[in-house]
Scaffold this motif. Structure first.
Motif, PDB file in Angstrom:
ATOM      1  N   VAL A   1      94.765 -96.125 -10.894  1.00 34.43           N
ATOM      2  CA  VAL A   1      93.940 -95.059 -10.206  1.00 34.43           C
ATOM      3  C   VAL A   1      92.760 -95.757  -9.970  1.00 34.43           C
ATOM      4  N   GLU A   2      92.172 -96.747 -10.873  1.00 38.52           N
ATOM      5  CA  GLU A   2      91.012 -97.545 -10.660  1.00 38.52           C
ATOM      6  C   GLU A   2      91.198 -98.183  -9.205  1.00 38.52           C
ATOM      7  N   LEU A   3      92.069 -98.749  -8.844  1.00 41.02           N
ATOM      8  CA  LEU A   3      92.220 -99.498  -7.660  1.00 41.02           C
ATOM      9  C   LEU A   3      91.632 -98.922  -6.519  1.00 41.02           C
ATOM     10  N   GLY A   4      91.715 -97.554  -6.568  1.00 42.81           N
ATOM     11  CA  GLY A   4      91.084 -96.867  -5.218  1.00 42.81           C
ATOM     12  C   GLY A   4      89.638 -96.674  -5.595  1.00 42.81           C
ATOM     13  N   VAL A   5      89.093 -97.045  -6.344  1.00 42.38           N
ATOM     14  CA  VAL A   5      87.616 -96.770  -6.624  1.00 42.38           C
ATOM     15  C   VAL A   5      86.858 -97.849  -7.191  1.00 42.38           C
ATOM     16  N   ARG A   6      87.372 -99.048  -6.632  1.00 44.38           N
ATOM     17  CA  ARG A   6      86.718-100.295  -7.219  1.00 44.38           C
ATOM     18  C   ARG A   6      85.220-100.435  -6.460  1.00 44.38           C
ATOM     19  N   HIS A   7      85.119 -99.723  -5.586  1.00 42.95           N
ATOM     20  CA  HIS A   7      83.723 -99.877  -4.729  1.00 42.95           C
ATOM     21  C   HIS A   7      82.680 -99.048  -5.765  1.00 42.95           C
TER      22      HIS A   7
ATOM     23  N   ALA B   1      91.974 -90.772  -4.902  1.00 40.05           N
ATOM     24  CA  ALA B   1      91.201 -91.159  -5.646  1.00 40.05           C
ATOM     25  C   ALA B   1      90.159 -92.039  -4.463  1.00 40.05           C
ATOM     26  N   VAL B   2      90.835 -92.705  -3.376  1.00 37.64           N
ATOM     27  CA  VAL B   2      90.032 -93.225  -2.423  1.00 37.64           C
ATOM     28  C   VAL B   2      89.491 -92.457  -1.495  1.00 37.64           C
ATOM     29  N   GLU B   3      89.633 -91.063  -1.527  1.00 32.88           N
ATOM     30  CA  GLU B   3      89.211 -90.104  -0.664  1.00 32.88           C
ATOM     31  C   GLU B   3      89.411 -90.605   0.948  1.00 32.88           C
ATOM     32  N   PRO B   4      90.781 -90.991   1.135  1.00 33.46           N
ATOM     33  CA  PRO B   4      90.968 -91.266   2.517  1.00 33.46           C
ATOM     34  C   PRO B   4      90.888 -90.173   3.582  1.00 33.46           C
ATOM     35  N   ASP B   5      90.848 -90.548   4.928  1.00 36.54           N
ATOM     36  CA  ASP B   5      90.780 -89.503   5.779  1.00 36.54           C
ATOM     37  C   ASP B   5      92.235 -88.936   6.038  1.00 36.54           C
ATOM     38  N   MET B   6      93.286 -89.726   5.573  1.00 37.49           N
ATOM     39  CA  MET B   6      94.556 -89.277   5.867  1.00 37.49           C
ATOM     40  C   MET B   6      95.561 -89.725   4.801  1.00 37.49           C
ATOM     41  N   LEU B   7      96.816 -89.275   4.547  1.00 36.22           N
ATOM     42  CA  LEU B   7      97.505 -89.838   3.659  1.00 36.22           C
ATOM     43  C   LEU B   7      98.902 -89.781   4.357  1.00 36.22           C
ATOM     44  N   ILE B   8      99.629 -90.657   4.108  1.00 35.42           N
ATOM     45  CA  ILE B   8     100.985 -91.101   4.792  1.00 35.42           C
ATOM     46  C   ILE B   8     101.816 -91.211   3.770  1.00 35.42           C
ATOM     47  N   MET B   9     102.891 -90.421   3.662  1.00 33.68           N
ATOM     48  CA  MET B   9     103.872 -90.440   2.653  1.00 33.68           C
ATOM     49  C   MET B   9     105.240 -90.450   3.306  1.00 33.68           C
ATOM     50  N   ASP B  10     105.888 -91.544   2.903  1.00 30.75           N
ATOM     51  CA  ASP B  10     107.209 -91.846   3.272  1.00 30.75           C
ATOM     52  C   ASP B  10     108.157 -91.173   2.033  1.00 30.75           C
ATOM     53  N   GLU B  11     108.848 -90.280   2.564  1.00 23.40           N
ATOM     54  CA  GLU B  11     110.036 -89.451   1.800  1.00 23.40           C
ATOM     55  C   GLU B  11     109.547 -89.488   0.032  1.00 23.40           C
ATOM     56  N   PRO B  12     108.315 -89.020  -0.111  1.00 20.91           N
ATOM     57  CA  PRO B  12     107.706 -89.029  -1.310  1.00 20.91           C
ATOM     58  C   PRO B  12     108.682 -88.327  -2.195  1.00 20.91           C
TER      59      PRO B  12
END
Lengths: 266, 251
Positions: free
Chosen positions: A111-117, A163-174
């Motif tokens: 999860v930390e990968l998304g908030v490294r900034h 956690a990245v707070e992206p504008d969009m999520l793309i999910m491939d057959e989640p």
């Protein structure tokens, strides 16, 4: 927030099969051009939950990959908020069909990968904890991926993406590979989460009921090369939805089955 | 004490008994085939006069130097080759050409180039480990799932982060395995290397004892090599259980 516009999208690739099949057939000929997507035009509004349906191998995943910037269109454009997609970006996080979590890291580290900034360690920790709590993985922070069940892995990956707070999520057959109950729960969780964060979600699934229960918009792609057969917004059906009790959904369901070539629905 | 320790010990004792019986029954002389009691006695003799320790340290030094050198150069190079297609295409045929040449075939050149003493021995050990480490790292890097690199691109990893967060942790399990294999090879080669250009080490002990017709000392050399080989393997096995390599065993 992301408004997505797909204009005249085409995707072709050269068949590089090593083993020859039937050289008379242009579709399978080695070195022949294979058309995956032809003239796709779609528009998704800000904050929509879009479910893309289609038979397997029809090119839905290819389209998602182009949306995420992992792949380039042969021609045509994909515009997100008016800007053309040029490559992967942390504004649009892709949730992988198979495990995209890094197996050598714990849930926390993933999860930390998304908030490294976030430079401040304490603040970063709080954000990580918040998203881990959101997907109800509290207590599993120091577990590795192999110690988690399939459903927990999907939730962990969702937490990492959010956690990245992206504008969009793309999910491939989640939901592939999840058992029935977990699948039902995950549907609900994703819908709740979508209502809570209000971000655009583009999801590929081959389960029509997934799409009917979850989607604000349902897109059906079919044929080779794939074309858009349906792109319909579902209005006025609030969540949680009951498929049997909503006549609009029932009709749409039948229509979708018919267009996928199944005429008798139980 | 459980079965894991008792069973090998019993096997070992039985083998020693058979060895003793065979030697006694045939009446072989100590110069041809010493029995286990003579061998153990000689082990004690060489331990107490310090010879064995001196030779063991000399051999271990050479193995360590050659092995570390091969790991420090071979693993990073393997990562570069595994990641950058152009470099791999340019060098892979050369590597595959050099790889099957036995390190022992390098002995004449090693001695001419590097003289006598430690350098040629270290060079030979280096040659015996280098290509195996290089090629196995290269293959390990190439077989990292492309999904992880897509995740890296998606989350905006820098080049440095791709190396430290994806490439290195992803290949650690494979590298630990190939280190375990190559340390055994290095230990094999050191004996041969010490038979040519040096005046110390377990290989030298064996060769020198043969010249003096002391087959019991030859056996001491062999026993020590075996024991240290066992120890090295045990250490490498433990290495595979450290946290960052453990996930690989569950793939």
């Amino acid at each position: 927030m992301a408004h997505i516009k797909i204009e005249n999208l085409n995707k072709r690739y050269i068949n590089r099969r090593k083993t020859r099949r039937d050289d008379d057939n242009p579709e399978t000929k080695v070195g022949a051009e294979v058309v995956v997507l032809q003239d796709i035009n779609l528009e998704f509004e800000d904050g929509e939950m879009v479910c893309i349906l289609g038979s397997s191998g029809c090119g839905k995943s290819t389209m998602l990959r182009m949306l995420a910037g992992f792949d380039r269109p042969t021609s045509g454009r994909i515009l997100i908020d008016g800007e053309q997609v040029k490559g992967p970006s942390s504004n649009y996080i892709y949730v992988f069909q198979h495990n995209g979590l890094l197996p050598w890291m714990t849930i926390w580290q993933n999860v930390e990968l998304g908030v490294r900034h976030i430079k401040d360690e304490e603040e970063r920790g709080d954000v990580i904890q918040e998203y881990i709590d959101m997907v109800e993985l509290t207590g599993f922070e120091d577990h590795h991926i192999y110690q988690l069940s399939g459903g927990m892995r999907r939730r962990a990956e969702l937490a990492r993406a959010l956690a990245v707070e992206p504008d969009m999520l793309i999910m491939d057959e989640p939901f592939t590979g999840l058992d029935f109950l977990t699948r039902m729960k995950m549907r609900e969780e994703v819908v709740n989460m979508h209502e809570y964060i209000g971000k655009t979600i583009v999801m590929v699934t081959h389960d029509i009921d997934d799409a009917l229960v979850m989607g604000d918009r349902i897109v059906l792609m079919a044929g080779t090369p794939a074309e858009v057969k349906v792109s319909q917004k579902i209005l006025d059906v609030p969540h949680p939805r009951n498929l049997e009790k909503e006549p609009t959904l029932c009709n749409l369901r039948e229509e979708l089955y018919l267009k996928l070539g199944v005429s008798h629905v139980a | 004490m459980n079965r894991r320790y008792i069973l090998p010990l019993v096997t070992f004792i039985i083998i020693c008994l058979i060895w003793d019986v065979v030697v006694r029954a045939n009446g072989w002389s100590v110069q041809v085939f010493p029995g286990p009691l003579v061998a153990i006695n000689s082990v004690w003799e060489l331990i107490t006069n310090g010879t064995l320790f001196k030779h063991t340290v000399a051999s271990l030094y050479r193995v360590t130097a050659g092995f570390y050198l091969a790991a420090l150069i071979g693993i990073p190079l393997g990562m570069i080759l595994g990641r950058i297609k152009v470099i791999k295409d340019a060098f892979n045929p050369l590597i595959q050409f050099l790889r099957p040449i036995s390190p022992l075939a390098w002995i004449p050149l090693a001695v001419i180039w590097l003289g006598i003493g430690d350098p040629p021995a270290i060079f030979l050990i280096f040659m015996s480990c280098f290509f195996t480490l290089l090629v196995s790292t290269m293959i390990a890097v190439e077989s990292i799932s492309p999904i992880y690199f897509q995740v890296a691109a998606n989350f905006g990893f820098s080049r440095y982060e791709v190396i430290t967060k994806i490439v290195i942790p992803a290949v650690i399990p494979e590298i630990v395995t190939s280190l375990r294999l190559t340390v055994a090879i290095a230990w094999l080669v050191v004996v041969a290397a010490e038979m040519i250009a040096v005046q110390s080490g377990l290989g030298y002990l064996i060769l020198d004892s043969r010249n003096a017709l002391r087959m019991d000392y030859v056996m001491v050399g062999m026993i020590t090599i075996g024991a240290i080989g066992l120890l090295l393997d045990y250490i490498m096995l433990r290495l595979a259980r450290v946290d960052c390599a453990f996930w690989g065993s569950l793939k």
